[in-house]
Design an enzyme around this catalytic site. Structure first.
Site, PDB file in Angstrom:
ATOM      1  N   LYS A 184     -28.013  47.779   5.090  1.00 13.79           N
ATOM      2  CA  LYS A 184     -28.089  47.321   3.769  1.00 13.79           C
ATOM      3  C   LYS A 184     -27.696  45.852   3.607  1.00 13.79           C
ATOM      4  CE  LYS A 184     -27.117  51.941   1.622  1.00 13.79           C
ATOM      5  NZ  LYS A 184     -25.877  52.627   1.709  1.00 13.79           N
ATOM      6  N   ASP A 198     -13.033  49.019   5.747  1.00 16.45           N
ATOM      7  CA  ASP A 198     -12.778  50.115   4.850  1.00 16.45           C
ATOM      8  C   ASP A 198     -11.413  51.013   4.850  1.00 16.45           C
ATOM      9  OD1 ASP A 198     -15.140  50.680   3.575  1.00 16.45           O
ATOM     10  OD2 ASP A 198     -15.572  52.599   4.296  1.00 16.45           O
ATOM     11  N   HIS A 256     -12.737  57.237  -6.651  1.00 19.33           N
ATOM     12  CA  HIS A 256     -14.224  56.715  -6.203  1.00 19.33           C
ATOM     13  C   HIS A 256     -14.881  58.007  -5.723  1.00 19.33           C
ATOM     14  CE1 HIS A 256     -16.898  53.947  -3.855  1.00 19.33           C
ATOM     15  NE2 HIS A 256     -17.330  55.313  -3.416  1.00 19.33           N
ATOM     16  N   GLY A 272     -18.534  59.600  -5.548  1.00 21.60           N
ATOM     17  CA  GLY A 272     -20.074  59.481  -5.358  1.00 21.60           C
ATOM     18  C   GLY A 272     -20.728  60.764  -4.495  1.00 21.60           C
ATOM     19  N   ASP A 323     -26.630  66.693  -4.423  1.00 23.60           N
ATOM     20  CA  ASP A 323     -26.820  65.710  -5.463  1.00 23.60           C
ATOM     21  C   ASP A 323     -26.599  66.008  -6.760  1.00 23.60           C
ATOM     22  OD1 ASP A 323     -28.015  64.048  -7.553  1.00 23.60           O
ATOM     23  OD2 ASP A 323     -29.079  62.994  -6.225  1.00 23.60           O
ATOM     24  N   GLY A 372     -20.794  56.381  -7.734  1.00 24.24           N
ATOM     25  CA  GLY A 372     -22.283  56.858  -8.375  1.00 24.24           C
ATOM     26  C   GLY A 372     -22.118  57.923  -9.406  1.00 24.24           C
ATOM     27  N   VAL A 373     -21.194  58.912  -9.185  1.00 22.86           N
ATOM     28  CA  VAL A 373     -20.817  60.084 -10.203  1.00 22.86           C
ATOM     29  C   VAL A 373     -19.823  59.415 -10.940  1.00 22.86           C
ATOM     30  CG1 VAL A 373     -19.920  62.453 -10.283  1.00 22.86           C
ATOM     31  CG2 VAL A 373     -21.445  61.691  -8.324  1.00 22.86           C
TER      32      VAL A 373
END
Length: 399
Positions: free
Chosen positions: A14, A148, A208, A210, A283, A331-332
């Site tokens: 990415k 990280d 966090h 996701g 998901d 994301g969530v």
């Protein structure tokens, strides 16, 4: 100053190109399926339009070359020449105990990073491939590594050690390292700017959430505990990862199912979590749809998922001796109000009062979602790991 940020996975790259004078993203995209059939580059044009360019990409150097050529191409380019790129910042997954901050990459640093390959056999070698690819194509460009695990290096020993024979730590470095550190660092700093408070004196719990998820306890701007461990498998229930599990259950399953270490690792990392319990999907959007249709296993998975987050918030409030700010990202965490609502429900005894009307409207934006009289501020802050990597890269160049 223009900085290219790369995040290299085992079969993906990415990228984001930042103009650091405005902190604007001037180009972004990603390559998928490196070394596999049907590899492609998906990029977002300045007008928001997405384009897919198919190309055979057998390995990372060809992938990085393809990205660089696309950045200067007449059709999709964002810059005229590669000389405009001042530096490249890399997301590096596992820095072990060696790296507690971002560093300029040189031979010695890369050797120390490669020595951590054991701890992240999928991610670290892929990160190195990205660095080597840039070195091969642009040998004179400075490169910076942002780890990280670095933000969690301030954890005290009593929080990061496992209660197993001490030699395991001495011989193999078996301890808790934590992940998502760049995200936790970015949002914990950003929330203080957003609320206009000094990080010193603040007790913050960052969630966090996701497809992978972790929570961190942050005191005076420093991490004192986090849910992930030696690997990203510890802690919360995730999309396909089990999170916390009795080690005895692991050996029990291995025996019953006749699994070797690869087999059990695959089961816990790729077939467990939300996917394993619901049997529907990893998901959360698909899970919520299944819950709405009354799917009992999906409903169970959802309850388990939220419960584990709530439980860790309580634990970290105890570890911090109280809490001032609870923050949702990922994301969530950023987009699903149901998650935030369920996690904060019945937490008034801790001074947490959610404004459900405000919460239901917030998606992917910075917002306070607690009531005016809530003792604890509950906030949504979208994460921007790439911006932090670019900022670190710029700061190191200036040194």
């Amino acid at each position: 100053m223009k900085i290219l940020v790369l995040n290299c996975g085992s079969s993906s790259i990415k990228y984001k190109l930042f103009d650091m004078t405005t902190k604007e993203v001037i180009a972004q995209g990603g390559i998928e399926k490196i070394g596999l059939k049907g590899s492609f580059l998906k990029l977002t044009l300045p007008n928001g339009e997405k384009k897919v360019l198919e190309k055979d990409i057998p390995e990372h150097t060809i992938g990085v070359e393809f990205i660089l050529n696309t950045l200067i191409s007449p059709e999709y380019g964002a810059i005229k020449s590669l000389d405009e790129i001042n530096a490249v910042g890399h997301r590096m997954v596992h820095g072990g105990e060696r790296f507690s901050e971002s560093v300029l990459l040189n031979k010695e640093v890369l050797e120390a990073f490669a020595a951590c390959n054991d701890l992240a056999p999928l991610h670290n070698p892929a990160n190195l491939k990205g660095v080597n690819a840039v070195s091969a194509i642009l040998p004179n460009i400075p490169q910076v590594g942002v780890f990280d695990t670095a933000f969690h290096q301030t954890m005290p020993d009593y929080a990061y050690m496992y209660a197993i024979p001490y030699e395991m730590y001495e011989k193999y470095g078996v301890r808790r390292y934590g992940f998502h550190g760049t995200s936790h660092r970015y949002v914990s700093k950003r929330v203080c700017e957003f609320l206009g408070v000094n990080p010193v004196g603040q007790k913050i719990i960052t969630c966090h959430i996701g497809n992978g998820g972790s929570i961190a306890a942050i005191k005076d701007g420093k991490c004192i505990d986090t849910t992930m461990g030696l690997t990203p498998l510890e802690g919360l229930m995730m999309g396909t990862r089990s999170g916390d599990i009795d080690a005895g259950a692991v050996t029990f399953i291995m025996e019953k199912e006749g699994l070797n270490t690869t087999g059990i690792s695959n089961l816990l990392n790729k077939k467990s979590g939300v996917l394993g319990i619901s049997g529907v999907s990893s998901d959360m959007r698909e899970l919520l749809a299944a819950c709405a249709n009354g799917n009992e296993r999906a409903i169970l998975a959802e309850k388990m998922y939220y419960y584990r987050i709530k439980k860790y918030i309580g634990a970290y409030a105890a570890a911090l001796g109280g809490v001032d700010i609870i923050l949702f990202t990922g994301g969530v965490g950023e987009n699903q109000f149901e998650c935030r609502e369920s996690v904060c429900k019945d937490m008034e005894f801790m001074g947490i009062k959610l404004d459900n009307n405000v919460n239901a409207k917030v998606r992917g934006e910075e917002a306070i979602i607690s009531t005016a009289d809530s003792k604890v501020k509950v906030v949504v802050i979208p994460t921007d790991e790439e911006l932090l990597i670019a900022s670190d890269t710029m700061d190191i160049l200036k040194k």
